[in-house]
Design a protein around this motif. Structure first.
Motif, PDB file in Angstrom:
ATOM      1  N   ALA A   1      -2.847  -6.894  -9.830  1.00  0.00           N
ATOM      2  CA  ALA A   1      -3.973  -6.314 -10.251  1.00  0.00           C
ATOM      3  C   ALA A   1      -4.255  -6.412 -11.853  1.00  0.00           C
ATOM      4  CB  ALA A   1      -3.778  -4.568 -10.291  1.00  0.00           C
ATOM      5  N   ARG A   2      -5.470  -5.790 -12.381  1.00  0.00           N
ATOM      6  CA  ARG A   2      -5.701  -6.068 -13.804  1.00  0.00           C
ATOM      7  C   ARG A   2      -4.817  -5.330 -14.647  1.00  0.00           C
ATOM      8  NH1 ARG A   2      -9.920  -8.212 -16.680  1.00  0.00           N
ATOM      9  NH2 ARG A   2     -11.129  -8.684 -14.909  1.00  0.00           N
ATOM     10  N   THR A   3      -4.321  -3.977 -14.360  1.00  0.00           N
ATOM     11  CA  THR A   3      -3.533  -3.133 -15.189  1.00  0.00           C
ATOM     12  C   THR A   3      -2.273  -2.519 -14.450  1.00  0.00           C
ATOM     13  OG1 THR A   3      -4.634  -0.989 -14.194  1.00  0.00           O
ATOM     14  CG2 THR A   3      -5.697  -2.124 -16.088  1.00  0.00           C
ATOM     15  N   LEU A   4      -1.325  -2.164 -15.273  1.00  0.00           N
ATOM     16  CA  LEU A   4      -0.064  -1.703 -14.708  1.00  0.00           C
ATOM     17  C   LEU A   4      -0.528  -0.637 -13.699  1.00  0.00           C
ATOM     18  CD1 LEU A   4       2.494  -2.473 -17.349  1.00  0.00           C
ATOM     19  CD2 LEU A   4       2.140  -3.645 -15.295  1.00  0.00           C
ATOM     20  N   ALA A   5      -1.329   0.268 -14.246  1.00  0.00           N
ATOM     21  CA  ALA A   5      -1.653   1.612 -13.466  1.00  0.00           C
ATOM     22  C   ALA A   5      -2.049   1.269 -12.141  1.00  0.00           C
ATOM     23  CB  ALA A   5      -2.771   2.569 -14.156  1.00  0.00           C
ATOM     24  N   GLU A   6      -2.958   0.126 -12.102  1.00  0.00           N
ATOM     25  CA  GLU A   6      -3.519  -0.154 -10.700  1.00  0.00           C
ATOM     26  C   GLU A   6      -2.297  -0.954  -9.792  1.00  0.00           C
ATOM     27  OE1 GLU A   6      -8.002  -1.335 -12.026  1.00  0.00           O
ATOM     28  OE2 GLU A   6      -6.612  -2.873 -11.637  1.00  0.00           O
ATOM     29  N   ALA A   7      -1.469  -1.460 -10.543  1.00  0.00           N
ATOM     30  CA  ALA A   7      -0.369  -2.252  -9.538  1.00  0.00           C
ATOM     31  C   ALA A   7       0.661  -0.916  -8.991  1.00  0.00           C
ATOM     32  CB  ALA A   7       0.478  -3.107 -10.591  1.00  0.00           C
ATOM     33  N   ASP A   8       0.822  -0.111 -10.125  1.00  0.00           N
ATOM     34  CA  ASP A   8       1.739   1.040  -9.429  1.00  0.00           C
ATOM     35  C   ASP A   8       1.098   1.953  -8.324  1.00  0.00           C
ATOM     36  OD1 ASP A   8       3.788   0.388 -11.380  1.00  0.00           O
ATOM     37  OD2 ASP A   8       2.985   1.738 -12.893  1.00  0.00           O
ATOM     38  N   ALA A   9      -0.267   2.199  -8.565  1.00  0.00           N
ATOM     39  CA  ALA A   9      -0.957   2.825  -7.564  1.00  0.00           C
ATOM     40  C   ALA A   9      -0.852   2.086  -6.262  1.00  0.00           C
ATOM     41  CB  ALA A   9      -2.300   2.793  -7.745  1.00  0.00           C
ATOM     42  N   LEU A  10      -0.949   0.654  -6.097  1.00  0.00           N
ATOM     43  CA  LEU A  10      -1.005  -0.083  -5.028  1.00  0.00           C
ATOM     44  C   LEU A  10       0.541  -0.233  -4.242  1.00  0.00           C
ATOM     45  CD1 LEU A  10      -3.022  -3.172  -6.098  1.00  0.00           C
ATOM     46  CD2 LEU A  10      -3.685  -1.359  -4.477  1.00  0.00           C
ATOM     47  N   LEU A  11       1.542  -0.223  -5.073  1.00  0.00           N
ATOM     48  CA  LEU A  11       2.777  -0.103  -4.717  1.00  0.00           C
ATOM     49  C   LEU A  11       3.386   1.094  -4.057  1.00  0.00           C
ATOM     50  CD1 LEU A  11       4.748  -1.815  -7.941  1.00  0.00           C
ATOM     51  CD2 LEU A  11       4.515  -2.834  -5.558  1.00  0.00           C
ATOM     52  N   GLU A  12       2.654   2.416  -4.551  1.00  0.00           N
ATOM     53  CA  GLU A  12       3.221   3.714  -4.096  1.00  0.00           C
ATOM     54  C   GLU A  12       2.488   3.657  -2.680  1.00  0.00           C
ATOM     55  OE1 GLU A  12       2.126   8.250  -5.211  1.00  0.00           O
ATOM     56  OE2 GLU A  12       1.655   6.856  -6.628  1.00  0.00           O
ATOM     57  N   ILE A  13       1.248   3.259  -2.412  1.00  0.00           N
ATOM     58  CA  ILE A  13       0.639   3.221  -1.172  1.00  0.00           C
ATOM     59  C   ILE A  13       1.235   2.316  -0.211  1.00  0.00           C
ATOM     60  CG2 ILE A  13      -1.484   2.895   0.231  1.00  0.00           C
ATOM     61  CD1 ILE A  13      -3.151   3.292  -2.472  1.00  0.00           C
ATOM     62  N   ALA A  14       1.885   1.028  -0.504  1.00  0.00           N
ATOM     63  CA  ALA A  14       2.547   0.320   0.282  1.00  0.00           C
ATOM     64  C   ALA A  14       3.761   0.786   0.666  1.00  0.00           C
ATOM     65  CB  ALA A  14       2.724  -1.005  -0.238  1.00  0.00           C
ATOM     66  N   ARG A  15       4.485   1.622  -0.187  1.00  0.00           N
ATOM     67  CA  ARG A  15       5.733   2.194   0.157  1.00  0.00           C
ATOM     68  C   ARG A  15       5.682   3.511   1.096  1.00  0.00           C
ATOM     69  NH1 ARG A  15       6.818   2.570  -5.769  1.00  0.00           N
ATOM     70  NH2 ARG A  15       7.677   0.373  -6.539  1.00  0.00           N
ATOM     71  N   ALA A  16       4.648   4.205   0.747  1.00  0.00           N
ATOM     72  CA  ALA A  16       4.434   5.389   1.504  1.00  0.00           C
ATOM     73  C   ALA A  16       4.119   5.006   2.922  1.00  0.00           C
ATOM     74  CB  ALA A  16       3.161   6.194   0.823  1.00  0.00           C
ATOM     75  N   LYS A  17       3.390   4.057   3.006  1.00  0.00           N
ATOM     76  CA  LYS A  17       2.968   3.681   4.595  1.00  0.00           C
ATOM     77  C   LYS A  17       3.789   2.591   5.096  1.00  0.00           C
ATOM     78  CE  LYS A  17      -1.941   4.786   4.167  1.00  0.00           C
ATOM     79  NZ  LYS A  17      -2.048   5.751   5.208  1.00  0.00           N
ATOM     80  N   ALA A  18       4.873   1.915   4.365  1.00  0.00           N
ATOM     81  CA  ALA A  18       5.868   1.098   4.751  1.00  0.00           C
ATOM     82  C   ALA A  18       4.882  -0.319   5.275  1.00  0.00           C
ATOM     83  CB  ALA A  18       6.576   1.572   6.231  1.00  0.00           C
ATOM     84  N   LEU A  19       4.288  -0.582   4.323  1.00  0.00           N
ATOM     85  CA  LEU A  19       3.400  -1.909   4.530  1.00  0.00           C
ATOM     86  C   LEU A  19       3.825  -2.992   3.734  1.00  0.00           C
ATOM     87  CD1 LEU A  19      -0.170   0.130   4.491  1.00  0.00           C
ATOM     88  CD2 LEU A  19       0.975  -1.389   6.520  1.00  0.00           C
ATOM     89  N   VAL A  20       3.805  -4.371   3.953  1.00  0.00           N
ATOM     90  CA  VAL A  20       4.008  -5.343   3.554  1.00  0.00           C
ATOM     91  C   VAL A  20       2.840  -5.475   2.342  1.00  0.00           C
ATOM     92  CG1 VAL A  20       4.278  -7.834   3.340  1.00  0.00           C
ATOM     93  CG2 VAL A  20       5.190  -6.453   5.258  1.00  0.00           C
ATOM     94  N   LEU A  21       3.307  -5.717   1.027  1.00  0.00           N
ATOM     95  CA  LEU A  21       2.514  -5.876  -0.199  1.00  0.00           C
ATOM     96  C   LEU A  21       2.998  -7.290  -0.995  1.00  0.00           C
ATOM     97  CD1 LEU A  21      -0.084  -5.640  -2.084  1.00  0.00           C
ATOM     98  CD2 LEU A  21       1.415  -3.835  -3.356  1.00  0.00           C
ATOM     99  N   GLN A  22       2.398  -8.490  -0.593  1.00  0.00           N
ATOM    100  CA  GLN A  22       2.713  -9.692  -1.359  1.00  0.00           C
ATOM    101  C   GLN A  22       1.991 -10.329  -2.367  1.00  0.00           C
ATOM    102  OE1 GLN A  22       3.968 -12.455   1.804  1.00  0.00           O
ATOM    103  NE2 GLN A  22       4.102 -14.138   0.427  1.00  0.00           N
ATOM    104  N   VAL A  23       2.519 -10.658  -3.157  1.00  0.00           N
ATOM    105  CA  VAL A  23       1.641 -11.343  -4.286  1.00  0.00           C
ATOM    106  C   VAL A  23       1.771 -12.956  -4.394  1.00  0.00           C
ATOM    107  CG1 VAL A  23       1.296 -11.100  -6.803  1.00  0.00           C
ATOM    108  CG2 VAL A  23       2.209  -9.409  -5.593  1.00  0.00           C
ATOM    109  N   GLY A  24       0.453 -13.522  -4.632  1.00  0.00           N
ATOM    110  CA  GLY A  24       0.412 -15.113  -4.453  1.00  0.00           C
ATOM    111  C   GLY A  24       1.042 -15.782  -5.587  1.00  0.00           C
TER     112      GLY A  24
END
Length: 295
Positions: A83-106
């Motif tokens: 993401a552009r900011t750490l706040a945005e990155a943390d929000a994405l990580l929180e959603i992925a964990r809550a929904k047990a989804l794969v979030l992979q970075v290229g």
């Protein structure tokens, strides 16, 4: 990059490429026609129909698109930076964990066989030196060279050192754009390892070289050609050797790793957390350079 990603997923036996999405309808139609899939100009209309998405949009849109996918229960592979900011990155990580989804970075170089061999080698790194030079391209200049190029190598350094960062110093300069085009950082880790990382997007030639020194010798990797050269102490002398690898399609390997992680609901080679760590270090370096330039 979106077109190249799409080609890998279209060729994979482990997935069905449902659609190409692009705000440019003509471009979407052209690529979709070549790959035999649907096209769309709004990704949201596809979310109820897909299991996974590859997000290869400009960095400023990573958060918006990845968040919408995750909130819809869709696994995500997002181009670096996360993401552009750490706040945005943390929000994405929180959603992925809550929904047990794969979030992979290229972070593509993790799939380079020369790097994987270096990472698997025994012995604690003492000094790591990485140089990444690239000819100037207009693509990607919406972000500086630290987030555009250096972040690849910051991820590699973190993967090799496997120790907390203690101190960072950095310098950088604007050459052809309004953002940094050249940057250098010195990173000191808690276990004593030191890394020197250089990146430029105003070079005449493409260079991707990595050197790692351990207490029993050193290895140099030419990541561009996927080869290693080793030097070891031998009774007061030096024993040198070369190590080649069967050429690996890094982008294809990344796609297959993402699909495996989705099928198994397991961890990808480069997780969202690791992408966040590289982003945090990149922002730290960018902040230090901004302070120097403001003096």
């Amino acid at each position: 990059m979106g077109r190249f990603h799409a080609e890998k997923f279209a060729a994979s036996a482990a997935a069905e490429l449902v659609a190409i999405v692009d705000a440019d309808a003509a471009r979407a139609a052209r690529v979709a026609g070549e790959l035999g899939c649907e096209l769309a100009t709004d990704f949201r209309q596809l979310l109820p129909r897909i299991d996974a998405a590859c997000v290869a949009v400009p960095t400023g849109k990573h958060y918006e698109v990845a968040r919408a996918c995750l909130e819809a229960g869709v696994h995500v592979l997002v181009e670096k930076p996360l993401a552009r900011t750490l706040a945005e990155a943390d929000a994405l990580l929180e959603i992925a964990r809550a929904k047990a989804l794969v979030l992979q970075v290229g972070h593509l170089q993790r799939f380079n066989p020369a790097f994987r061999a270096l990472a698997a080698a025994r012995g604690r790194p003492l000094f790591i030196d990485i140089e990444r030079l690239a000819p100037f391209k207009a693509r990607g200049t919406d972000i500086d060279v630290v987030l555009d190029l250096m972040i690849h190598d910051l991820d590699l350094v973190l993967a090799l050192a496997r120790s907390p960062v203690e101190q960072v110093s950095a310098c950088g300069f604007k050459v052809l754009t309004d953002t940094l085009d050249i940057a250098n950082a010195r990173i000191e880790f808690a276990d004593g390892c030191v890394a020197n990382v250089s990146a430029s997007r105003v070079s005449q030639l493409a260079v991707r070289k990595l050197r790692i020194f351990r207490d029993d010798g050193y290895s140099s990797a030419d990541l561009h050609v996927q080869r290693l050269r080793h030097a070891r102490g031998n009774g007061g002398g030096i024993e040198e050797s070369d190590q080649g690898f069967e050429r690996v399609d890094e982008l294809g390997a990344q796609a297959e790793d993402f699909l495996r992680a989705v099928r198994e609901r397991g961890a990808p080679l480069v997780s969202g957390e690791q992408g966040r760590a590289a982003l945090a270090l990149a922002h730290r370096i960018g902040g230090l350079i901004a302070q120097r330039l403001a003096r």
